[in-house]
Design an enzyme around this catalytic site. Structure first.
Site, PDB file in Angstrom:
ATOM      1  N   ARG A  53      53.592  43.071  17.867  1.00  0.00           N
ATOM      2  CA  ARG A  53      52.525  43.992  17.527  1.00  0.00           C
ATOM      3  C   ARG A  53      51.283  43.602  18.324  1.00  0.00           C
ATOM      4  NH1 ARG A  53      49.874  40.298  16.853  1.00  0.00           N
ATOM      5  NH2 ARG A  53      48.269  41.449  15.793  1.00  0.00           N
ATOM      6  N   GLY A  54      50.257  44.418  18.226  1.00  0.00           N
ATOM      7  CA  GLY A  54      49.098  44.271  19.081  1.00  0.00           C
ATOM      8  C   GLY A  54      49.182  45.298  20.198  1.00  0.00           C
ATOM      9  N   ALA A  55      48.116  46.066  20.379  1.00  0.00           N
ATOM     10  CA  ALA A  55      48.171  47.195  21.310  1.00  0.00           C
ATOM     11  C   ALA A  55      48.653  46.805  22.709  1.00  0.00           C
ATOM     12  CB  ALA A  55      46.801  47.877  21.372  1.00  0.00           C
ATOM     13  N   GLN A 203      48.005  39.509   9.013  1.00  0.00           N
ATOM     14  CA  GLN A 203      48.113  39.058  10.405  1.00  0.00           C
ATOM     15  C   GLN A 203      47.122  37.943  10.720  1.00  0.00           C
ATOM     16  OE1 GLN A 203      47.790  42.338   9.466  1.00  0.00           O
ATOM     17  NE2 GLN A 203      48.719  43.695  10.983  1.00  0.00           N
ATOM     18  N   ASP A 244      42.597  48.953  18.919  1.00  0.00           N
ATOM     19  CA  ASP A 244      43.829  49.610  19.341  1.00  0.00           C
ATOM     20  C   ASP A 244      43.558  50.902  20.100  1.00  0.00           C
ATOM     21  OD1 ASP A 244      46.503  48.425  17.764  1.00  0.00           O
ATOM     22  OD2 ASP A 244      44.592  47.895  16.872  1.00  0.00           O
ATOM     23  N   ASN A 254      40.485  49.899  14.780  1.00  0.00           N
ATOM     24  CA  ASN A 254      41.076  48.564  14.660  1.00  0.00           C
ATOM     25  C   ASN A 254      41.685  48.439  13.271  1.00  0.00           C
ATOM     26  OD1 ASN A 254      41.527  45.956  15.939  1.00  0.00           O
ATOM     27  ND2 ASN A 254      40.103  45.117  14.456  1.00  0.00           N
ATOM     28  N   LYS A 255      42.281  47.302  13.008  1.00  0.00           N
ATOM     29  CA  LYS A 255      42.980  47.092  11.750  1.00  0.00           C
ATOM     30  C   LYS A 255      42.069  47.428  10.560  1.00  0.00           C
ATOM     31  CE  LYS A 255      46.436  46.096  11.672  1.00  0.00           C
ATOM     32  NZ  LYS A 255      47.600  47.006  11.665  1.00  0.00           N
TER      33      LYS A 255
END
Length: 369
Positions: A53-55, A203, A244, A254-255
């Protein structure tokens, strides 16, 4: 970056020359394990299930997903199917779409016999470009931490608050928001990181804390709602988060929970920086709150939680009453007015159309190029 003292990236081609290796991030922090991906379907599952995960890393994985898909069928139809399947895995992160467009642009003009080798070359180049971009973010972000140290009269420590994971586990290497922190630590600055746990998937607690620990960076895990309290009491010198998707006017997705941290930072006069590689900029959008699609994930991520027992066994338990529904929004949007500055591989700029264009003059609004 390093794992148990050994340098590695988050994604690689295996020694067989064609299958793709990744770190299974769903096993962290309790176990370090890698996975070997051999098909388009396995890559799509790894992205959906957040094994990676992570853009930026999602984009790199999607590029290799195209490579694996074309090994059995390199036709135009197979290329389009691969791009369609991968594009549907995560809707918010723009890097996914960007990487697939790069692969399509490279491969469409080629004959079927040329496509597989060209696909692997382009995917490898995208990974190398990501590493260079993130190193650039670290280089340009480092002076922000040095300035914070100067403001404190070089006394005590530099307290940085971050949210979710925007470190090397979210990229191919270095990370975005954590890249300046790693460089500050390596330069001898006394940096300390407040690590938001980042519910519901944790995360921050499971990934950011793990990788900071691997690198020896002092840090403390906090509940998501502690950040405002710390800011009120002068315990946060700056915030730095990833993104993201960033719009052409500087709104950032973002998250979930990032927006609340930005509000608290604004109220307490704490600088709030966003680190972004240029592929996360969506030049076709202006109003992020209105136009950025927000992923809604399985409610079980919120109702259930996993952890390690004293025996070492990993178990999952439910933390909500049976029958209570859960709404699991994956991201929120922080308006540009709450962002002190954007940190890119080309430098630091205001979160505004003018600021972004000053660093990326070749980008024409609305073209997506």
């Amino acid at each position: 970056m390093k794992v148990h003292g050994q340098p590695m990236r988050t994604i690689w081609v295996e020694p067989d020359g064609w299958s793709v290796g990744i770190i299974d991030q769903t096993r962290l922090p309790h176990a370090f394990a890698t996975l070997r991906l051999t098909t388009l379907e396995e890559v799509a599952h790894a992205i959906r299930s957040m094994q990676l995960r992570g853009a930026p890393l999602i984009g790199a994985a999607a590029a290799y997903g195209v490579c694996l898909a074309l090994r059995g069928d390199a036709s135009n139809g197979a290329l389009e199917k691969a791009c369609t399947v991968l594009a549907a895995t995560r809707p918010t992160a723009i890097n996914l779409r960007w990487a697939l467009e790069e692969m399509r642009r490279t491969l469409q003009p080629l004959s079927a016999s040329e496509r597989v080798s060209a696909a692997y070359r382009r995917a490898a180049a995208l990974c190398d470009e990501d590493v260079a971009i993130n190193h650039g973010i670290g280089t340009h972000g480092l002076p922000l931490l040095q300035a914070a140290w100067e403001r404190k009269g070089k006394q005590g420590r530099i307290n940085v608050l971050t949210h979710c994971n925007a470190g090397w586990l979210a990229t191919v290497d270095w990370g975005t928001a954590l890249a300046p922190i790693y460089m500050a630590h390596d330069a001898g600055l006394p940096v300390h990181v407040w690590v938001d746990e980042t519910r519901p998937r944790n995360q921050g607690a499971s990934l950011t804390a793990w990788e900071l620990g691997q690198h020896g960076v002092p840090h403390t895990v906090i509940a998501d709602n502690v950040g405002g309290h710390l800011m009120q009491h002068g315990e946060v010198d700056l915030c730095i988060v990833g993104t993201d998707r960033t719009t052409a006017r500087g709104d950032v997705a973002n998250k979930i929970g990032t927006y609340l941290k930005a509000l608290a930072a604004k109220d307490n006069g704490v600088p709030f920086y966003v680190a972004l590689p240029s592929p996360t900029i969506d030049w076709t959008l202006d109003d992020g709150v209105r136009d950025i699609p927000i992923e809604q994930r399985d409610g079980a991520e919120l109702t259930d939680i996993s952890g390690r027992l004293p025996s070492g066994e990993i178990v999952t338990v439910r933390v909500t009453p049976p029958g209570s529904p859960a709404a699991n929004y994956g991201f929120d949007v922080t308006p540009a007015r709450l962002v002190t500055a954007l940190v890119t591989e080309r430098g630091v700029c205001a979160a505004s159309p003018e600021g972004l264009r000053s660093l990326f003059p070749e980008r024409l609004r609305g073209t997506g190029t």
